[in-house]
Design a protein around this motif. Sequence first.
Motif, PDB file in Angstrom:
ATOM      1  N   CYS A 166       8.322   3.114  10.711  1.00 46.51           N
ATOM      2  CA  CYS A 166       8.991   2.720   9.466  1.00 46.51           C
ATOM      3  C   CYS A 166       7.953   2.543   8.355  1.00 46.51           C
ATOM      4  CB  CYS A 166       9.782   1.432   9.665  1.00 46.51           C
ATOM      5  SG  CYS A 166      11.070   1.541  10.931  1.00 46.51           S
ATOM      6  N   PRO A 167       7.812   3.516   7.462  1.00 49.91           N
ATOM      7  CA  PRO A 167       6.745   3.469   6.450  1.00 49.91           C
ATOM      8  C   PRO A 167       6.758   2.209   5.586  1.00 49.91           C
ATOM      9  CG  PRO A 167       7.751   5.647   6.525  1.00 49.91           C
ATOM     10  CD  PRO A 167       8.588   4.768   7.408  1.00 49.91           C
ATOM     11  N   ARG A 168       7.936   1.757   5.170  1.00 46.59           N
ATOM     12  CA  ARG A 168       8.011   0.564   4.319  1.00 46.59           C
ATOM     13  C   ARG A 168       7.475  -0.661   5.041  1.00 46.59           C
ATOM     14  NH1 ARG A 168      12.195  -3.573   2.140  1.00 46.59           N
ATOM     15  NH2 ARG A 168      12.903  -3.622   4.303  1.00 46.59           N
ATOM     16  N   LEU A 169       7.802  -0.799   6.325  1.00 42.25           N
ATOM     17  CA  LEU A 169       7.354  -1.955   7.092  1.00 42.25           C
ATOM     18  C   LEU A 169       5.857  -1.877   7.386  1.00 42.25           C
ATOM     19  CD1 LEU A 169      10.299  -2.556   9.590  1.00 42.25           C
ATOM     20  CD2 LEU A 169       9.958  -3.404   7.253  1.00 42.25           C
ATOM     21  N   VAL A 170       5.366  -0.682   7.669  1.00 39.09           N
ATOM     22  CA  VAL A 170       3.921  -0.517   7.886  1.00 39.09           C
ATOM     23  C   VAL A 170       3.160  -0.941   6.635  1.00 39.09           C
ATOM     24  CG1 VAL A 170       2.068   1.139   8.283  1.00 39.09           C
ATOM     25  CG2 VAL A 170       4.179   1.300   9.616  1.00 39.09           C
ATOM     26  N   GLU A 171       3.616  -0.453   5.478  1.00 36.42           N
ATOM     27  CA  GLU A 171       2.938  -0.786   4.211  1.00 36.42           C
ATOM     28  C   GLU A 171       2.978  -2.288   3.949  1.00 36.42           C
ATOM     29  OE1 GLU A 171       3.163   0.368  -0.553  1.00 36.42           O
ATOM     30  OE2 GLU A 171       4.615   1.198   0.874  1.00 36.42           O
ATOM     31  N   TRP A 172       4.129  -2.903   4.195  1.00 41.80           N
ATOM     32  CA  TRP A 172       4.283  -4.333   3.903  1.00 41.80           C
ATOM     33  C   TRP A 172       3.434  -5.191   4.834  1.00 41.80           C
ATOM     34  CZ3 TRP A 172       5.409  -7.839   0.522  1.00 41.80           C
ATOM     35  CH2 TRP A 172       5.732  -9.139   0.920  1.00 41.80           C
ATOM     36  N   ARG A 173       3.500  -4.941   6.138  1.00 38.13           N
ATOM     37  CA  ARG A 173       2.773  -5.793   7.078  1.00 38.13           C
ATOM     38  C   ARG A 173       1.267  -5.696   6.826  1.00 38.13           C
ATOM     39  NH1 ARG A 173       3.977  -1.494  11.952  1.00 38.13           N
ATOM     40  NH2 ARG A 173       1.863  -0.637  12.072  1.00 38.13           N
ATOM     41  N   GLU A 174       0.799  -4.514   6.442  1.00 35.61           N
ATOM     42  CA  GLU A 174      -0.635  -4.347   6.186  1.00 35.61           C
ATOM     43  C   GLU A 174      -1.040  -4.952   4.846  1.00 35.61           C
ATOM     44  OE1 GLU A 174      -1.430  -0.195   6.737  1.00 35.61           O
ATOM     45  OE2 GLU A 174      -1.175  -0.305   8.934  1.00 35.61           O
ATOM     46  N   GLU A 175      -0.157  -4.873   3.855  1.00 37.02           N
ATOM     47  CA  GLU A 175      -0.426  -5.498   2.563  1.00 37.02           C
ATOM     48  C   GLU A 175      -0.522  -7.013   2.711  1.00 37.02           C
ATOM     49  OE1 GLU A 175      -0.969  -6.131  -1.563  1.00 37.02           O
ATOM     50  OE2 GLU A 175      -1.282  -4.392  -0.247  1.00 37.02           O
ATOM     51  N   VAL A 176       0.400  -7.613   3.463  1.00 33.29           N
ATOM     52  CA  VAL A 176       0.370  -9.056   3.715  1.00 33.29           C
ATOM     53  C   VAL A 176      -0.947  -9.451   4.378  1.00 33.29           C
ATOM     54  CG1 VAL A 176       1.395 -10.900   5.100  1.00 33.29           C
ATOM     55  CG2 VAL A 176       2.864  -9.345   3.821  1.00 33.29           C
ATOM     56  N   ALA A 177      -1.424  -8.615   5.290  1.00 40.23           N
ATOM     57  CA  ALA A 177      -2.679  -8.914   5.993  1.00 40.23           C
ATOM     58  C   ALA A 177      -3.897  -8.820   5.079  1.00 40.23           C
ATOM     59  CB  ALA A 177      -2.835  -7.956   7.171  1.00 40.23           C
ATOM     60  N   ARG A 178      -3.798  -7.977   4.076  1.00 37.10           N
ATOM     61  CA  ARG A 178      -4.915  -7.868   3.124  1.00 37.10           C
ATOM     62  C   ARG A 178      -4.916  -9.028   2.143  1.00 37.10           C
ATOM     63  NH1 ARG A 178      -3.599  -2.299   3.325  1.00 37.10           N
ATOM     64  NH2 ARG A 178      -2.204  -2.518   1.528  1.00 37.10           N
ATOM     65  N   VAL A 179      -3.756  -9.339   1.602  1.00 40.73           N
ATOM     66  CA  VAL A 179      -3.671 -10.378   0.579  1.00 40.73           C
ATOM     67  C   VAL A 179      -3.785 -11.771   1.196  1.00 40.73           C
ATOM     68  CG1 VAL A 179      -2.189 -11.379  -1.198  1.00 40.73           C
ATOM     69  CG2 VAL A 179      -2.292  -8.890  -0.908  1.00 40.73           C
ATOM     70  N   LYS A 180      -3.122 -11.974   2.328  1.00 40.93           N
ATOM     71  CA  LYS A 180      -3.114 -13.227   3.083  1.00 40.93           C
ATOM     72  C   LYS A 180      -2.514 -14.376   2.268  1.00 40.93           C
ATOM     73  CE  LYS A 180      -7.138 -11.936   5.844  1.00 40.93           C
ATOM     74  NZ  LYS A 180      -8.441 -12.365   6.388  1.00 40.93           N
ATOM     75  N   ARG A 181      -2.327 -15.467   2.918  1.00 45.71           N
ATOM     76  CA  ARG A 181      -1.950 -16.722   2.285  1.00 45.71           C
ATOM     77  C   ARG A 181      -3.198 -17.593   2.275  1.00 45.71           C
ATOM     78  NH1 ARG A 181       3.414 -19.433   4.501  1.00 45.71           N
ATOM     79  NH2 ARG A 181       4.337 -17.905   3.054  1.00 45.71           N
TER      80      ARG A 181
END
Length: 246
Positions: A17-32
Motif C-alpha cells: 500500500c503506497p500511501r501507508l508505506v509513505e506515511w509510516r516512513e514519514e512518521v519515523a523520520r519526523v518523530k514525536r
Amino acid sequence: MDPLAELDASVAGCAACPRLVEWREEVARVKRAAFADWTYWARPVPGFGPADASLLVIGLAPAAHGGNRTGRMFTGDRSGDVLYRALYELGLASSPLSVSIDDGLELRGLRVTSPVHCAPPENKPTPWERDTCRPWLVREMELLAPRLRSAVILGAFGWQAALPAFTAAGWRVPKPRPKFAHGARVTLERADPSEAAPGAKGPGPVTLYGCFHVSQRNTFTGRLTPDMLKDVLRAAAGEAHIPPYA
C-alpha cells in the motif's frame, strides 16, 4: 520456521500500500519530540501472542507513535496501556505495561492482531487498504483455527473488516451480517467445505464479542471503562477455555 513466525516475518516485509508505506516512513523520520531518541520500526506490525492461542483480539491498525514506533501491537501508546492492564488483571498478560518489543511481556492463551498492519494517516485506512491487507488476517486465522474459540473485536471498523476474513478462513457468517455493538455476541459455525478458503483447515465454532475500541476518545470520555473492557475479555476468555489465573 514455525508457520506463524513465518507469517509474521512476511507481514513485516509487506509494501503493498503506497500511501501507508509513505506515511509510516514519514512518521519515523519526523518523530514525536518525546521519542526523538527512538529508532522507529516503520514497517507493518505483525500480530503478537502464542501460536496456540484460543482467543484472538482484533483492533484497527497500529498507532503512528505506538506500534509503528515499537514494532508490536498496542505497544507504546495509551490504548495499549488500557488493553494490557485489563489483560494483566485477568491473568492473560504477564505485565500491565507494554513499552517496547523487548520488555519481556508475554500473553497467555491469546493473540492480538489487526485487519490493517500499517499505521494509517489519521487512523483511517481506506477500504482498498483494508481489503489489500485482509489476506494476512485470513492466513493468521487459518493458522489459529484448530484452537481458536473466541475473538474480541475492538470497534466497528475491526468488526466490519473481520467478518469477511472469518468467512475466507472457513467460518460461516450469518446473513444479514451481524451489526457491531458493544456487548454484541455471535457464534460462527464451520463453513461447508465448498464455502471455505482453499487450504483452510476445519475450524470449530468461534464466538465473536463486540467491544468499543480502547482509543483515547473512548476511554477518556468514559464510553469504555476498564470494567466494561474486562467484562468482555473475561467472557471471551471463558468461551476460549483459558483456565483461570492461579
